[in-house]
Design a protein around this motif. Structure first.
Motif, PDB file in Angstrom:
ATOM      1  N   ASP A 271       0.805  -1.220   0.000  1.00  0.00           N
ATOM      2  CA  ASP A 271       0.000   0.000   0.000  1.00  0.00           C
ATOM      3  C   ASP A 271       0.844   1.280   0.000  1.00  0.00           C
ATOM      4  O   ASP A 271       0.992   1.943  -1.023  1.00  0.00           O
ATOM      5  CB  ASP A 271      -0.954  -0.041   1.211  1.00  0.00           C
ATOM      6  CG  ASP A 271      -2.038   1.019   1.187  1.00  0.00           C
ATOM      7  OD1 ASP A 271      -1.983   1.895   0.303  1.00  0.00           O
ATOM      8  OD2 ASP A 271      -2.943   0.990   2.037  1.00  0.00           O
ATOM      9  N   GLU A 319      -5.209  -4.499   4.704  1.00  0.00           N
ATOM     10  CA  GLU A 319      -5.137  -3.871   3.374  1.00  0.00           C
ATOM     11  C   GLU A 319      -5.043  -4.936   2.281  1.00  0.00           C
ATOM     12  O   GLU A 319      -5.570  -4.762   1.182  1.00  0.00           O
ATOM     13  CB  GLU A 319      -3.934  -2.914   3.282  1.00  0.00           C
ATOM     14  CG  GLU A 319      -3.878  -1.830   4.361  1.00  0.00           C
ATOM     15  CD  GLU A 319      -4.973  -0.754   4.268  1.00  0.00           C
ATOM     16  OE1 GLU A 319      -5.754  -0.754   3.291  1.00  0.00           O
ATOM     17  OE2 GLU A 319      -5.037   0.086   5.192  1.00  0.00           O
ATOM     18  N   HIS A 377      -5.109   1.283  12.622  1.00  0.00           N
ATOM     19  CA  HIS A 377      -5.748   1.473  11.316  1.00  0.00           C
ATOM     20  C   HIS A 377      -6.238   0.144  10.734  1.00  0.00           C
ATOM     21  O   HIS A 377      -7.348   0.064  10.194  1.00  0.00           O
ATOM     22  CB  HIS A 377      -4.758   2.150  10.367  1.00  0.00           C
ATOM     23  CG  HIS A 377      -5.304   2.414   9.000  1.00  0.00           C
ATOM     24  ND1 HIS A 377      -6.297   3.340   8.759  1.00  0.00           N
ATOM     25  CD2 HIS A 377      -5.018   1.848   7.790  1.00  0.00           C
ATOM     26  CE1 HIS A 377      -6.579   3.346   7.466  1.00  0.00           C
ATOM     27  NE2 HIS A 377      -5.823   2.446   6.853  1.00  0.00           N
ATOM     28  N   VAL A 381      -9.965  -0.729   9.576  1.00  0.00           N
ATOM     29  CA  VAL A 381     -10.269  -1.084   8.182  1.00  0.00           C
ATOM     30  C   VAL A 381     -10.972  -2.431   8.117  1.00  0.00           C
ATOM     31  O   VAL A 381     -11.919  -2.614   7.344  1.00  0.00           O
ATOM     32  CB  VAL A 381      -8.975  -1.091   7.327  1.00  0.00           C
ATOM     33  CG1 VAL A 381      -9.226  -1.723   5.964  1.00  0.00           C
ATOM     34  CG2 VAL A 381      -8.454   0.326   7.154  1.00  0.00           C
TER      35      VAL A 381
END
Ligand SMILES: NC(=O)c1ccc[n+]([C@@H]2O[C@H](COP(=O)([O-])OP(=O)(O)OC[C@H]3O[C@@H](n4cnc5c(N)ncnc54)[C@H](O)[C@@H]3O)[C@@H](O)[C@H]2O)c1
Ligand SMILES: [Zn+2]
Length: 459
Positions: A271, A319, A377, A381
């Motif tokens: 990412d 991610e 995070h 997510v």
């Protein structure tokens, strides 16, 4: 100097007969959101009917005419096109030239028995293969053998196990290099990076680990410490905090010097290091001061992840799962990096399809804000992906199986206000990235439905 990526340029596929140029041009064009053209189509007939000399003249015309088009496309060139000097010159001017590599055995297996005039005699075929290799190497800006590899090369991403030890040659050019890493990463991987950079290394710069690096005073210190001229490069070795900070310093120092990202976290490799967005935090919010500054190269060495803690790895996993949902298939690090790279090449300044990468993030950001950024995070997510799937009317079990996100205890009102602020909305509908059978799309959904989905993530 070699062309570093295919931003605003054609991609020209070159390589020997049987390399798969005609097969790859369509899928690659689709991934990059461009038109694809097989310039070798019909070659066999023309050679048979009009002879090789007429064919070369025809090929020159057709290739130059195509490459002169201003809208960046993807072109498969004939195997012999690069033997013409005018074509080589035009490639250098307007294209990122990508060599589809194929060994003589494979090429012969694929080409024998076809009606290609140059694939009749095996000895002659092999001789020609050996003769052409150096010509291809000389014109190529990158090398690949499959679609993901082609996308990565076009984005300037080098994925190879153990590539940290080749950093000296992977930093484009031969100018001086400033190495930036956070204190933890410098301690673990710094010595090998320094050795690999050898005499090109002129300075090293340590950042505080984690989000602490993304401060203007840290960038200010980098500006004052760096002593590069425009021919120098910044190498950012570390996670997203390091690549964001060092990338932003590189974007602004001397109005921009080249930089190379060497991501050391899973978040970084799939990412943060890809796509050229750099930013630091200001008191008003995260990532609010930054620049688009595409890295001259991204060096992904998965061996660097071995020292990563389980907690940090989980951040990246969220991610990765997000990217799998977007792509509609299982992905490894290389595949996920290629997926993001393709979207960013299509939309380098984040005005369109790149937005898909925010799947689940509207909800995730709201939860992070409501938790006072105490919630990692990746966990936010993971929860956000659950909500995005539910609003999309899809089964959320793949996310639960892979990430097992647990509802969080935050203030519901605060989370909702953060979501509205994030989306700069207070009206009746909210734009969300959703997932359909044919992939992601953006749609306005009623605020009540969005709020219910957000509430379902909170206990
Ligand atoms: N620019 C973008 O497109 C983009 C995209 C996603 C995230 N980001 C940013 O990335 C940041 C998060 O990045 P991150 O998750 O990589 O965290 P990070 O850079 O803060 O690193 C997390 C921790 O892991 C340590 N670490 C890094 N590599 C290690 C290794 N190989 N072995 C042992 N320890 C290691 C670091 O020292 C740090 O303490 C956020 O600031 C986010 O905004 C940017
Ligand atoms: Zn994210």
């Amino acid at each position: 100097m070699a062309i570093l990526n295919a931003l605003d340029r054609h991609v020209a596929l070159v390589g020997f007969m049987g390399a798969g140029k005609s097969t790859l041009v369509g899928p690659l064009a689709e991934r990059l959101g461009r038109e694809g053209y097989d310039l070798d189509h019909g070659a066999t007939e023309i050679i048979r009917e009009q002879g090789m000399e007429r064919f070369r003249a025809h090929e020159l015309q057709r290739t130059l005419f195509s490459l002169e088009g201003r809208v960046p496309g993807v072109f498969a060139l004939g195997g012999g096109a690069v033997t013409t000097e005018q074509i080589r010159d035009e490639l250098a001017r307007s294209a990122f030239t990508l060599l589809l590599d194929v060994d003589a055995d494979t090429a012969w297996e694929r080409s024998r028995g076809s009606d290609r005039p140059l694939a009749k005699d095996e000895a002659e075929f092999r001789r020609l293969h050996a003769e052409r290799q150096p010509v291809y190497r000389a014109v190529a800006d990158g090398v690949a053998s499959d679609v993901d590899g082609a996308v990565l090369a076009a984005a300037g991403v080098h994925h190879e196990l153990g590539s940290l030890d080749r950093l000296g040659e992977l930093v484009p050019g031969d100018g001086p290099v400033a190495l930036v890493a956070d204190a933890t990463v410098m301690g673990i991987h710094g010595p090998r990076a320094q050795e690999a950079l050898g005499e090109r290394l002129v300075s090293t710069h340590e950042l505080p680990p984690g989000e602490e690096a993304k401060q203007v005073r840290v960038v200010e210190r980098l500006w004052s410490e760096l002593s590069l001229d425009r021919g120098g490069s910044v190498v950012a070795l570390g996670g997203g905090a390091t690549t964001d900070t060092a990338g932003f310093a590189a974007a602004t120092y001397l109005r921009g010097v080249p930089w190379v990202a060497v991501p050391t976290t899973l978040v970084g490799q799939v990412d943060a290091a890809i796509g050229g967005k750099t930013a630091i935090d200001i008191p008003q919010g995260k990532n609010l001061a930054g620049a688009f500054h595409w890295p001259a190269r991204v060096v992904i060495d998965e061996a660097l992840l071995e020292t990563l803690s389980e907690r940090e790895r989980r951040q990246g996993l969220a991610e990765l799962v997000k990217t799998e949902l977007l792509a509609g298939r299982d992905l490894d690090v290389r595949g996920a990096a290629a997926y993001k790279a393709a979207l960013c090449l299509r939309d380098p300044h984040d005005r369109g399809v790149r937005n898909w990468l925010n799947l689940g993030h509207t909800f995730g950001h709201a939860l992070e804000a409501a938790a006072g950024f105490d919630l990692p995070h990746g966990e936010a997510v993971a929860l956000g992906l659950l909500a995005a799937l539910r609003v999309s009317g899809r089964d959320d079990s793949p996310v639960r199986a892979a990430l097992d996100p647990q509802p969080v205890t935050v203030d519901r009102e605060r989370a909702w206000e953060a979501l509205l602020r994030d989306k700069k909305r207070s009206g009746e509908t909210i734009n969300l990235v959703l997932l359909g059978d044919d992939g992601p799309y953006v749609e306005a959904r009623p605020a009540g439905e969005v709020r219910a989905a957000l509430d379902s993530l909170i206990v």
